[in-house]
Design a protein around this motif. Sequence first.
Motif, short mmCIF file in Angstrom:
data_model
loop_
_atom_site.label_atom_id
_atom_site.label_comp_id
_atom_site.label_asym_id
_atom_site.label_seq_id
_atom_site.Cartn_x
_atom_site.Cartn_y
_atom_site.Cartn_z
N ALA A 29 -30.88 -20.42 5.12
CA ALA A 29 -30.84 -19.43 6.20
C ALA A 29 -30.69 -20.07 7.58
N ASP A 30 -31.32 -21.24 7.77
CA ASP A 30 -31.42 -21.82 9.10
C ASP A 30 -30.44 -22.96 9.38
N ASN A 31 -29.91 -23.57 8.33
CA ASN A 31 -29.04 -24.74 8.49
C ASN A 31 -27.65 -24.36 7.99
N THR A 32 -26.71 -24.19 8.92
CA THR A 32 -25.37 -23.74 8.53
C THR A 32 -24.66 -24.76 7.65
N ALA A 33 -25.02 -26.04 7.78
CA ALA A 33 -24.42 -27.06 6.93
C ALA A 33 -24.86 -26.87 5.48
N VAL A 34 -26.14 -26.55 5.26
CA VAL A 34 -26.63 -26.29 3.91
C VAL A 34 -25.93 -25.07 3.33
N LYS A 35 -25.82 -24.03 4.13
CA LYS A 35 -25.16 -22.81 3.66
C LYS A 35 -23.72 -23.08 3.26
N GLU A 36 -23.00 -23.83 4.10
CA GLU A 36 -21.60 -24.09 3.79
C GLU A 36 -21.45 -24.95 2.54
N TYR A 37 -22.33 -25.94 2.39
CA TYR A 37 -22.28 -26.80 1.20
C TYR A 37 -22.55 -25.99 -0.06
N VAL A 38 -23.59 -25.18 -0.04
CA VAL A 38 -23.95 -24.39 -1.22
C VAL A 38 -22.85 -23.38 -1.54
N ASP A 39 -22.34 -22.69 -0.52
CA ASP A 39 -21.29 -21.70 -0.75
C ASP A 39 -20.04 -22.36 -1.35
N PHE A 40 -19.66 -23.51 -0.81
CA PHE A 40 -18.50 -24.24 -1.33
C PHE A 40 -18.74 -24.67 -2.77
N TYR A 41 -19.92 -25.20 -3.02
CA TYR A 41 -20.32 -25.69 -4.35
C TYR A 41 -20.15 -24.57 -5.39
N ILE A 42 -20.73 -23.41 -5.10
CA ILE A 42 -20.74 -22.32 -6.09
C ILE A 42 -19.39 -21.63 -6.16
N GLU A 43 -18.70 -21.48 -5.03
CA GLU A 43 -17.39 -20.85 -5.05
C GLU A 43 -16.41 -21.63 -5.94
N ASN A 44 -16.57 -22.94 -5.98
CA ASN A 44 -15.65 -23.81 -6.72
C ASN A 44 -16.34 -24.49 -7.91
N LEU A 45 -17.33 -23.80 -8.46
CA LEU A 45 -18.20 -24.42 -9.46
C LEU A 45 -17.47 -24.87 -10.71
N ALA A 46 -16.58 -24.07 -11.22
CA ALA A 46 -15.87 -24.43 -12.46
C ALA A 46 -15.02 -25.68 -12.25
N GLU A 47 -14.33 -25.75 -11.13
CA GLU A 47 -13.48 -26.91 -10.85
C GLU A 47 -14.32 -28.17 -10.64
N ILE A 48 -15.44 -28.01 -9.93
CA ILE A 48 -16.32 -29.15 -9.69
C ILE A 48 -16.89 -29.66 -11.01
N ALA A 49 -17.32 -28.76 -11.87
CA ALA A 49 -17.87 -29.16 -13.17
C ALA A 49 -16.82 -29.91 -13.99
N THR A 50 -15.60 -29.42 -13.97
CA THR A 50 -14.54 -30.06 -14.75
C THR A 50 -14.23 -31.45 -14.21
N ILE A 51 -14.10 -31.57 -12.91
CA ILE A 51 -13.79 -32.86 -12.31
C ILE A 51 -14.91 -33.87 -12.56
N ALA A 52 -16.16 -33.41 -12.48
CA ALA A 52 -17.31 -34.29 -12.71
C ALA A 52 -17.61 -34.46 -14.20
N GLN A 53 -16.76 -33.91 -15.06
CA GLN A 53 -16.86 -34.06 -16.52
C GLN A 53 -18.09 -33.38 -17.08
N PHE A 54 -18.37 -32.17 -16.59
CA PHE A 54 -19.43 -31.35 -17.14
C PHE A 54 -18.84 -30.12 -17.81
N ILE A 55 -19.70 -29.34 -18.46
CA ILE A 55 -19.28 -28.15 -19.19
C ILE A 55 -19.46 -26.94 -18.27
N PRO A 56 -18.37 -26.29 -17.85
CA PRO A 56 -18.49 -25.16 -16.93
C PRO A 56 -19.27 -24.01 -17.55
N LEU A 57 -19.84 -23.16 -16.69
CA LEU A 57 -20.55 -21.98 -17.15
C LEU A 57 -19.58 -20.98 -17.77
#
Length: 312
Positions: A268-296
């Motif tokens: 809520a208070d740190n816009t950098a944290v918000k942007e990182y988390v939003d980016f992380y989850i918005e692109n979760l499947a691609e990030i999981a694949t690139i990092a060699q994990f099993i997407p949800l």
Amino acid sequence: MRRFGKRAAVVIGAASFLLSTAACGSGGGDGTSGEVAVDGSSTVYPMSNTAAELLAEENSNIEVSVGFSGTGGGFKAFCEEGRTDISNASRPIKDEEAAACADTGTDYTELLVATDALTVVVHPDLDVQCITVDQLKRIFGPDDSATNWSDLDPSFPDVKITGFIPGTDSGTYDYMNADVVASEQEILREDFESSEDDNVLVQGVAGTQGAVGFFGYSYYEENADSLKALEIDSGAGCVAPSAETAQSGDYTPLARPLFIYVSDAAYADNTAVKEYVDFYIENLAEIATIAQFIPLNDSDYAATKSAVEALG
């Protein structure tokens, strides 16, 4: 220092693809700046670090530090010490850790980010292909521990069992202990070498005849040329670890969820944290694949997306 040679090459090669698909995500070109502190599970580390590296391609003004002190160490930094904004975890938070967060007023949101197939690996020359869950318990549990592979089955080779396992701060240790071995002593056997660094475990198993160990599936994939993954028989036949068997539920009891825990106040208070988390989850499947994990799967991803939206 953790090494991610093969994974790093994948990330570099795939970054342009992910960023082209991420344009509809949270973005990063609005000038947001600041710092984000992440620590915890070494298993989840590659995902959170990949998210940080890819976000940096869009917004270099956000500095994300990602550590890997283990799930337990991460929750200590997050709940007790207030040193991090996000805690990586390869198991759900424990009651005593949640109580520590409550004591310090640290409200958090649990986000499921991937599925893992906890993988039991052996030296590639070991003539064993599949073990039962009961044999798994005799390998890693403190009760009636096997010291030779032939102790488990007379058809197995007459070779000493040498083990390399995660340290006690690791969520991977906790998962094997609580959800698989389920020992009344609440510990794994203590005559095996341990480390919080999965690469140390890889090197130990790959370099020792008769060795066995366990860690996340991505570390096995990264080192498949020097290790052999055992199939697991939980009563319905031998099943190999894979994305498909973990998602389908066939790889029991070693398929497990992976999480990040986000400080509600930091989001809520740190816009950098918000942007990182939003980016992380918005692109979760691609990030999981690139990092060699099993997407949800779709339903699990929808639940994670809704949890982020509820943060505001």
